[in-house]
Scaffold this motif. Structure first.
Motif, PDB file in Angstrom:
ATOM      1  N   GLY A 260       0.785  -1.228   0.000  1.00  0.00           N
ATOM      2  CA  GLY A 260       0.000   0.000   0.000  1.00  0.00           C
ATOM      3  C   GLY A 260       0.814   1.272   0.000  1.00  0.00           C
ATOM      4  N   VAL A 261       2.124   1.158  -0.062  1.00  0.00           N
ATOM      5  CA  VAL A 261       2.950   2.361   0.000  1.00  0.00           C
ATOM      6  C   VAL A 261       3.756   2.501  -1.282  1.00  0.00           C
ATOM      7  CG1 VAL A 261       4.776   3.567   1.249  1.00  0.00           C
ATOM      8  CG2 VAL A 261       3.097   2.197   2.499  1.00  0.00           C
ATOM      9  N   GLU A 262       3.566   3.619  -1.944  1.00  0.00           N
ATOM     10  CA  GLU A 262       4.317   3.904  -3.165  1.00  0.00           C
ATOM     11  C   GLU A 262       5.377   4.941  -2.843  1.00  0.00           C
ATOM     12  OE1 GLU A 262       3.615   5.735  -7.652  1.00  0.00           O
ATOM     13  OE2 GLU A 262       2.140   6.074  -6.107  1.00  0.00           O
ATOM     14  N   VAL A 263       6.611   4.648  -3.224  1.00  0.00           N
ATOM     15  CA  VAL A 263       7.697   5.603  -3.010  1.00  0.00           C
ATOM     16  C   VAL A 263       8.288   5.936  -4.371  1.00  0.00           C
ATOM     17  CG1 VAL A 263       9.934   6.019  -1.919  1.00  0.00           C
ATOM     18  CG2 VAL A 263       8.221   4.642  -0.743  1.00  0.00           C
ATOM     19  N   ILE A 276       6.356  10.004  -1.066  1.00  0.00           N
ATOM     20  CA  ILE A 276       5.703   8.820  -0.512  1.00  0.00           C
ATOM     21  C   ILE A 276       4.195   8.995  -0.610  1.00  0.00           C
ATOM     22  CG2 ILE A 276       5.386   7.402   1.552  1.00  0.00           C
ATOM     23  CD1 ILE A 276       8.095   8.380   2.496  1.00  0.00           C
ATOM     24  N   ARG A 277       3.536   7.951  -1.064  1.00  0.00           N
ATOM     25  CA  ARG A 277       2.084   7.998  -1.104  1.00  0.00           C
ATOM     26  C   ARG A 277       1.553   6.726  -0.473  1.00  0.00           C
ATOM     27  NH1 ARG A 277       1.940   9.417  -7.393  1.00  0.00           N
ATOM     28  NH2 ARG A 277       2.246  11.661  -7.265  1.00  0.00           N
ATOM     29  N   ILE A 278       0.654   6.870   0.439  1.00  0.00           N
ATOM     30  CA  ILE A 278       0.076   5.717   1.107  1.00  0.00           C
ATOM     31  C   ILE A 278      -1.327   5.500   0.570  1.00  0.00           C
ATOM     32  CG2 ILE A 278      -0.654   4.791   3.327  1.00  0.00           C
ATOM     33  CD1 ILE A 278       1.679   6.362   4.561  1.00  0.00           C
ATOM     34  N   ARG A 279      -1.541   4.349   0.006  1.00  0.00           N
ATOM     35  CA  ARG A 279      -2.842   3.968  -0.539  1.00  0.00           C
ATOM     36  C   ARG A 279      -3.371   4.988  -1.539  1.00  0.00           C
ATOM     37  NH1 ARG A 279      -6.145   0.849   4.308  1.00  0.00           N
ATOM     38  NH2 ARG A 279      -4.973  -1.073   4.081  1.00  0.00           N
ATOM     39  N   GLY A 280      -2.549   5.309  -2.505  1.00  0.00           N
ATOM     40  CA  GLY A 280      -2.985   6.167  -3.596  1.00  0.00           C
ATOM     41  C   GLY A 280      -3.040   7.627  -3.196  1.00  0.00           C
TER      42      GLY A 280
END
Lengths: 1156, 511
Positions: A260-263, A276-280
């Protein structure tokens, strides 16, 4: 059940006994003496002593016994009167009667354990707790982890008693156990083991990495919780995972590690931060998660992975709601290392290595370039620029890309001290990072020092402080401010131009070969970079975070903790613009002409100081209690105030006496100063209740009320409640027959979170650039409910500057909180005897009242350049759904250990609602991105190319039915008339893809054999497209003269040559706008992030030189990248950017960890 | 134990008390709130300065508009210029053509800043009546000018005379005739309170001549000939105004706010805070490069060159001349030709101008004071004001209005001849009919005011834009053909974004 019984007894011990202190000392002695006991039980029965001593002290008697036998005594001189004078005479007697006699009148009991004799007052010795020990046998052993490394601090308890110990620094332990006793070994992150003694006196234990880490504790908002009892969605990255990576910041370290974490590392230059984006994406405003470092908001890009104990990421509403107002983007909790009493540890970590580009896509050499540029000109009925003779003479020309690349170098040193006495614990860490980038003149240096201190002032008060100082300098030389990374400028710079010889005034570089005016003027990238890299102070930045806390233990289970913290940021950016003269090919001596210069009177200096401070004041009241050994209750009440004040100060002056005198006060003309400042505050009250019954039924409720200064009084307060439930099915009796399931829990949560960080950036392209690099960029919507006069609307009268004042924004007193409603369903399962752990979660996140710029009619006079003006209103709605799963498998066979972990996240983002009456709008002047209902955030847009006109007949046939964008010819793109109105125009622009990945994955595998260990980390983002203006310039008339990647060699050259790529023509015919589809690329990728091979040198060798632990390793970061993207670096945010970005480097480094 | 509780409770209480209510009040630090800003004369003056500032927001507006006529071509094949975009089929709400949007936005920016200033200044008690009247007069002039600009491009437009309130967020269009009346009113009221000239630090503010001159222009545009002539005559009767003696010098650096410049947009300051974009039309001058980086964005068409009379006052006849190669055509012509336009062989700051430098063969000389120079460009400070209304135009307005009202009377001849004689052109021949006089005045306006952004409005009011645009491709260097310029195009489209946002706005017919 048994465990809680143990706790109960333990607690009783602590608080009731008046002689507690005495007993504790005794216990300590007992433990110490047991430590030295050897196997065997009958020495005291077999040994007889003969003595004759007159009028000596008891002490002397005991010494004599010790000297003449293997017995030795343990006693406390405060409790035992050893100075009493006695006379002793024995003849071949056993020790027992000798002692009985000696202490006959003294109420001193003696306990003989093999050769050891403990003397203590009788009232203590009779205490029932000590009796079992006396009858016990000693057991010793060593506890190691699955890699064979000794484990320090493992908790060992005799089951059913309070008797316990911990392992020492070598993993050794010793404890007295009844022969039929059971030892329970537990350690954070390891599977708890119960081992029956069965009469043995030596038991070595291998702890296995915890399946779910049943005993593992995770940090949650304002507290900690056992991982198994979690009902919300919390992901953790442990110290071990953080350290075995070749990254320089904590933000990078979590990439691909949790679901769920996009870096996104949006710039490959040293020191560049990550997104950093957590869940979109759940908001149109700031999407950065809240980062809390030891209770204080901080910068995750600044902190070194070496400093961290754990990172916990709160993803769903129930776990994050305690941070209510600012939690809608998720919360990242960073806990730094702290000391432990009695364990002094000194550790030094270092690594150093070289870096190089991961891959450089092909581009045109001078000959190819000149031929193609001529071809483009001829197609447009213009005269070829280069003659055939010139082209023949060019050959390869200058490889400008390689000219600006170099071998990078990186070194990182980290020194840590930690430890403590009984009442004081400390951890001190110093970290130094020095990195030289793969692009010339790019580097980063960072110095971090962290000190955490804690002291038990009294039994009921602990105070402490956490302190962090960071200083960094970063440098790179993007062309023209921040818009074009140097490597992109080099790519585009004309390869027919030769490198300059000598410096600015030197000769070389026949700019006359430049195909275009601006190239003629332009400095080549190497000269440019070298010139601009001097004369500045490299933007030194300083961060100081300091906090103080006091923790009061008011009563059993009741704590009050108050924390006061501040975060200070200071930076100073000083840039001097010296005079220079840049000659063309012929140089000054050869009679060349000046292509660019700055005259001495135009030397100038700009200096900007940034001075920000954030205060936090937090008060927490926590109550924990267990009722009837089955009902566990934790209640938290809290208050939090935060205040932020940001200031910056800029000064400019012109006309400096020389290039070397770079002090602001020496610039005598056009001196100008400016100051900007803003502030905002947040006040919150919150509460949380956790309850579980036997750890089987779990419930949690929390609520937070927040007030933000960003809203008018009427809308200031927001209330954010949440709740969650969990059911550990595996504890139910009906599951007791299911062998293959070790642990099974289902959980669900629902809650509401708030948002107020609107307008931290704007999609306007120039704003984007500004926000990425300029810290002075302030949230636009900060004062949204105030109408203000802009004092920048000035005008000259009689050639004199006059300050003007105008309303340039539209106040919205009705603006209020954004609201995110998150539903989360999760399942945690451990199966196959702990060898496989499965976590799966599904979430729905609906964000409403999203604060968006609401477009205003231009008739309001509130305009934004050529675009419509706007004010912020609560008009948007967005939906994110996702499915996340993690599989973790452990395997062990003898000395070989292996584990593999896969994380996958499916994400779906969709805009549900925009401003009333508007279905979509474009985000940038180039129509490359739009917000559109039903499409993802910032959907990448453009025309749909359906082929290339092959023949004139084909052109004519289409022109019969379709009105084309101009005089198309064979070789031009065929744009789809998507709306079917018979005209190819801007209305045919469609959504081409999502700038957000639809699938994120990570794979980590660890293996070890004896001292060797190895790990690999693979990570990727799939289902994402990005818009890049670097590729595709050949189809954009404005830039056709710029060199580019060699994809253009596959252009259309005649009927049947290709249906994919248009002809080359120096006109605008194949470009309808910057949103041209050739600039839209699939940005899916998979990267081998890390491969590491390590070897731990056995302690038996290293201990000779005083080293406890020594591991050496070598690793490769960014070994390979798999992608279809044409460009330097695929890993960009989906947002609009003018150009490609500086690529990330492949770094090969070696290092060591030494522990003393 | 008791002490401990006491400590804790007091900390908690202190924390609650110390957090007073003001904690959450964070008004802007860097900008004053509008509600408290208008306190003294200085603040009122600043608000009016802010209205003037709106004139700067779209400087290219004025320079672009000749490109929409037969005078000039824009550098990008016309792709970004309104009617050129039309030829490319790009005239769509999201196409590259942002020109109409800019024009609309620009107009309302000036109007609303003026509305806001008027509304706030009117009730102020700390400002003297004299100053108040003058400041409001300045605002009304600027508002009137902006409405003039809007109606002659968009037709009916929302007539807004107060700052936008929530209720008036989405106005509908008012009839053009109603707006025209308001323009008359604003300009007349402005003229009442404004002085003929300014001195000292006020030089550059609106003058009475500017207000009356624009009033004359508005009457002229609406064919109220007598009123137009009367208003123009009022300007001509003010002794402070007149023609500047040297037409060439008029475009030189430092020749600002002369007796001829009735209203100029002020740019130049020694420190270069303000940015005229006039340098966009300059060439680098030693290579055949125009466009994005070489500048020279506005390129003059042969059609305009042909409009300059022969030196003897007869029309120039291009028949039989190889216009693309012949340099004799530039000889013995109206001196304004070579003052306004660079032709092949002329001196271009030390080099001979070559027609190959421009796709259309020509470049503007008016307002060109040097080569394109990167150092100068980086300072963005061409030391030139933009002349919005010159005394010469007032003479021509007078002549045109008087001719329409009373025929080619002496006063008409005199007015036109004053313009001609300054540059040494012979008087108009006697005995011209009213129609002949009209044509001569039309041409006089074209050559005297070329590159000054007046021709587009003229062509629109004369209804000549259609014939002109359909012939434009006959010029050297024009790459697009407008085969049929539909009548509806005399009005510009309101940008689709504006229509999308404001449900009460109707699009002009045809779009």
């Amino acid at each position: 059940m048994k465990k809680s019984l143990t706790q109960a007894v333990h607690l009783k011990l602590i608080c009731c006994s008046q002689s507690f202190k005495i007993m504790r000392n005794t216990l300590l002695l007992l433990l110490l003496c047991v430590f030295q006991v050897f196997a065997g039980t009958s020495y005291s029965q077999a040994t007889r002593l003969t003595m004759d001593l007159q009028d000596v002290t008891v002490k002397e008697v005991l010494s004599q016994i010790e000297e003449n036998s293997e017995f030795f005594f343990l006693y406390n001189t405060k409790l035992i009167d050893v100075n009493r004078r006695v006379s002793v005479k024995t003849d071949n007697e056993l020790i027992e009667p000798i002692l009985s006699h000696l202490f006959k009148e003294d109420r001193v009991a003696h306990i003989i354990v093999d050769r050891q004799i403990i003397l203590s007052p009788q009232n203590l010795a009779k205490h029932n707790l000590l009796l079992p020990m006396i009858q016990q046998q000693p057991v010793t052993g060593k506890v190691t982890d699955s890699d064979g490394n000794p484990l320090t601090g493992v908790n060992i308890v005799v089951k059913g008693t309070v008797v316990g110990t911990i392992t020492d620094i070598d993993g050794n332990y010793s404890i007295n156990v009844p022969p039929d006793g059971i030892l329970v070994f537990s350690f954070v992150g390891m599977q708890t083991k119960e081992i029956p003694v069965e009469g043995r006196n030596s038991i070595n234990v291998d702890m296995e990495e915890g399946a779910t880490g049943l005993g593992e504790v995770v940090v949650v908002g304002y507290g900690t919780q056992k991982k198994i009892n979690l009902t919300g969605s919390v992901a953790s990255v442990t110290e071990d995972e953080l350290v075995k990576q070749s990254v320089t910041s904590a933000a990078q370290a979590i990439q691909g590690r949790v679901t769920g974490v996009e870096v996104i590392r949006n710039n490959g230059a040293p020191g560049a931060g990550a997104v950093i984006r957590i869940r979109g994406l759940g908001t149109f405003g700031n999407t950065t998660p809240l980062v809390i470092i030891d209770g204080i908001e901080g910068d995750i890009n600044l902190i070194s992975p070496n400093e961290i104990e754990s990172i916990n990421i709160l993803k769903d509403a129930s776990s994050a709601a305690i941070y209510g107002a600012r939690a809608a983007n998720g919360v990242i909790l960073v806990t730094t290392k702290r000391g432990q009493s009695g364990r002094t540890m000194v550790q030094y970590n270092m690594n150093a290595g070289f870096s190089q580009p991961v891959r450089i896509p092909g581009y045109l050499n001078a000959q190819e370039f000149s031929i193609l540029w001529n071809e483009a000109l001829v197609s447009a009925n213009q005269t070829p620029f280069y003659t055939n003779e010139e082209i023949a003479a060019f050959g390869e020309g200058t490889d400008w890309v390689r000219a600006v690349l170099q071998n990078g170098f990186r070194q990182n040193h980290n020194l840590q001290f930690s430890g403590g006495t009984q009442h004081l614990r400390y951890a001190l860490s110093a970290d130094y990072l020095d990195e030289t980038g793969i692009v010339i003149n790019s580097w980063y240096k960072r110095y971090n020092v962290r000190l955490n201190l804690e002291s038990d002032v009294t039994k009921w008060l602990t105070i402490g402080t956490n302190n962090f100082v960071s200083h960094s300098k970063q440098h790179e030389t993007p062309y023209y401010g921040y818009e074009t990374p140097l490597v992109v400028y080099a790519l585009e710079y004309t390869p027919t131009i030769s490198p300059k010889v000598g410096g600015m005034e030197g000769t070389g570089g026949p700019n006359h070969n430049a195909p275009n005016e601006s190239e003629y003027w332009a400095m080549d990238p190497v000269t440019y970079s070298n010139f601009y890299s001097g004369n500045r102070n490299y933007f030194p930045k300083y961060t100081l975070t300091s906090s103080f806390f006091a923790d009061f233990r008011i009563a059993e289970g009741l704590h009050f903790r108050t924390t006061l913290g501040m975060n200070k940021y200071f930076a100073n950016n000083k840039v001097f613009y010296p005079s220079y003269t840049y000659y063309d090919s012929l140089g000054e001596d050869g009679g060349g002409s000046i292509v660019s210069e700055r005259l001495p009177q135009d030397r100038y200096l700009t200096q900007t100081s940034y001075d920000n401070i954030a205060y936090t004041f937090t008060n927490l009241l926590t109550y924990t209690r267990t009722f009837d050994e089955a009902h566990h209750l934790t209640v938290l009440l809290g208050h939090n105030d935060q205040k932020y004040v940001d200031k910056n100060f800029t000064a400019v002056a012109y006309n400096f006496p020389s290039n070397d005198l770079q002090m602001l006060s020496l610039g005598t003309e056009r001196q100008n100063v400016g100051e900007n400042a803003n502030h905002w505050a947040l006040r919150s009250y919150f509460g949380r209740l956790n309850y579980d019954y036997l750890g089987r039924y779990l419930v949690e409720f929390s609520v937070r009320r927040d007030a933000s200064s960003r809203f008018a009084e009427k809308y200031r307060w927001g209330t954010f409640p949440s709740g969650s439930v969990g059911w550990r099915i595996s504890d139910e009796s009906f599951m007791s027959d299911v062998d293959w399931i070790d642990d099974l829990k289902v959980r669900a949560s629902y809650g509401v979170l708030g948002g107020q960080d609107f307008g931290e950036f704007s999609w306007n392209s120039s704003e984007m650039v500004r926000t990425n690099f300029d810290l002075s960029a302030q949230p636009i919507g900060l004062y949204e409910h105030y109408a203000t006069m802009n004092l920048g609307t000035s005008y000259p009268f009689n050639h004199v500057y006059n300050t003007g004042a105008s309303v340039t924004s539209y106040a919205n007193p009705e603006i209020k909180w954004e609201v995110a409603k998150i539903t989360n369903i999760g399942l945690d399962m451990t199966i196959l005897r702990g060898s496989l752990v499965v976590n799966a979660e599904y979430f729905i996140k609906n964000t409403t009242d999203l604060i968006l710029p609401v477009q205003l009619p231009a008739t309001t006079g509130i305009i934004n350049g050529s675009l419509l003006g706007s004010y912020y209103g609560n008009v948007g709605e967005m939906k994110n759904t996702g499915f996340e799963y993690a599989l973790h498998y452990f395997k062990r066979s003898g000395d070989f250990r292996f584990d593999i972990r896969y994380t996958g996240t499916h994400l779906h983002n969709e805009i549900v609602k925009l401003q009333e009456g508007i279905d979509s709008y474009f985000l940038d002047a180039n129509y490359a991105h739009q917000h559109k209902i039903g499409a993802p955030y910032g959907a990448v847009s453009g025309f749909n190319i359906i082929g290339v006109y092959q023949t004139q007949e084909e052109v004519d046939a289409r022109l019969a039915t379709i009105q084309e964008r101009g005089a198309v010819a064979p070789g031009d793109y065929i744009y789809d008339d998507t709306n079917g109105d018979g005209i190819v125009d801007g209305e045919d622009v469609i959504v081409l893809g999502s700038p957000l990945p639809t699938y994120i994955f990570g794979l980590t595998a660890n293996a070890s054999y004896k001292g060797f260990d190895m790990n690999i980390h693979v990570q990727g983002d799939l289902g994402k497209v990005i818009h890049t203006s670097t590729r595709g310039r050949f189809n954009f008339s404005y830039y056709t003269y710029l060199n580019n990647f060699d994809y253009v060699l596959d252009r259309w050259t005649g009927p049947g040559s290709t249906n994919e790529s248009a002809r080359l023509v120096a006109s605008s015919i194949n470009e309808l706008s910057n949103s041209h589809p050739t600039r839209v690329q699939d940005a899916s990728y998979a990267k081998i992030r890390h491969i590491e091979l390590g070897y731990t040198i056995p302690a038996r060798f290293t201990s000779r030189i005083g080293v406890q632990h020594l591991r050496v390793f070598g690793n490769v970061a960014n070994l390979a990248c798999f992608t279809n993207y044409i460009g330097f670096e695929v890993e960009k945010t989906g947002s609009y950017q003018r150009t490609d970005i500086t690529p990330q480097a492949r770094t090969i480094s070696f290092g060591a960890t030494v522990q003393f | 134990m008791k002490t401990r509780y006491l400590i804790i409770i007091s900390i908690f209480l202190v924390s609650l008390i110390s957090c007073n209510k003001d904690f959450l009040e964070c008004p802007p630090l860097a900008e004053p709130a509008s509600a408290t800003f208008f306190t003294d004369e200085a603040s009122a003056i600043m608000a009016v300065t802010g209205v003037y500032n709106a004139l700067h927001t779209f400087p290219l507006l004025h320079e672009w508009e000749d490109a929409l006529t037969d005078n000039e071509r824009w550098y990008l094949d016309g792709a970004t210029a309104l009617y050129g975009a039309l030829a490319h089929g790009l005239e769509t709400p999201i196409g590259n053509n942002s020109y109409t949007r800019r024009a609309w936005n620009h107009g309302y920016l000036i109007i609303q800043r003026a509305n806001s200033a008027i509304e706030n200044i009117e009730p102020m008690e700390t400002v003297s009546d004299n100053l108040k009247n003058r400041l409001i007069a300045e605002c009304k002039f600027l508002r009137g000018w902006a409405y003039h600009f809007l109606i002659w491009r968009f037709g009916d437009v929302p007539l807004l005379l107060n700052p936008t309130s929530e209720q008036e967020l989405y106005p509908s269009r008012s009839p053009k005739a109603e707006v025209v009346q308001q323009i008359y009113k604003d300009l007349a009221e402005a003229a009442q309170y404004l002085p003929a000239t300014w001195t000292g630090s006020d030089i550059g503010r609106v003058t009475k001549g500017a207000a009356l001159g624009f009033l004359a222009k508005e009457y002229l545009f609406n064919e109220e000939w007598a009123n137009a002539a009367a208003a123009a005559k009022q300007v001509m009767d003010i002794p402070e105004y007149g023609l500047y003696e040297n037409y060439l010098e008029l475009w030189a650096p430092g020749v600002n706010n002369t007796k001829e410049g009735l209203f100029e947009i002020q740019y130049w300051t020694p420190n270069g805070e303000f940015r005229s974009t006039l340098y966009y039309r300059w060439l680098r001058g030693d290579a055949a490069n125009t466009g994005a980086s070489g500048y020279g964005w506005s390129m003059v068409l042969q059609d305009l060159v042909n409009a300059f009379e022969n030196a003897d006052g007869t029309p120039f006849d291009p028949t039989g001349i190889d216009l693309h190669n012949d340099n004799n055509q530039y000889e013995n012509r109206d001196p304004r030709l070579k003052i306004s336009i660079f032709c092949d062989g002329m001196d271009y700051f030390g080099q001979p101008y070559q027609r190959s430098w421009s796709p259309t063969d020509y470049a503007w000389r008016k307002y060109t004071i040097g080569k394109y120079d990167p150092l100068l460009i980086s300072n963005r400070n061409a030391p030139l004001n933009w002349k919005m209304l010159r005394y010469a135009e007032v003479l021509l307005i007078y002549a045109e209005a008087e001719n329409e009202a009373d025929g080619p009377v002496t006063e008409v001849h005199d007015a036109v001849n004053r313009v001609r004689s300054r540059v040494g052109m012979p008087d108009l021949p006697a005995g011209l009919s009213k129609d002949e006089m009209r044509e001569r005045i039309y041409n006089e306006r074209r050559v005297e005011l070329c590159s000054e952004g007046t021709r587009l409005e003229d062509l629109i009011r004369w209804r000549k834009l259609k014939e002109v645009m359909e012939r434009k491709h006959l010029n050297q260097g024009v790459n697009y053909v407008i085969a049929n310029f539909d009548e509806f195009r005399y009005l510009w489209p309101i940008h689709q974004q504006e229509i999308d946002v404001n449900p009460n706005l109707e699009q002009n017919p045809g779009y």
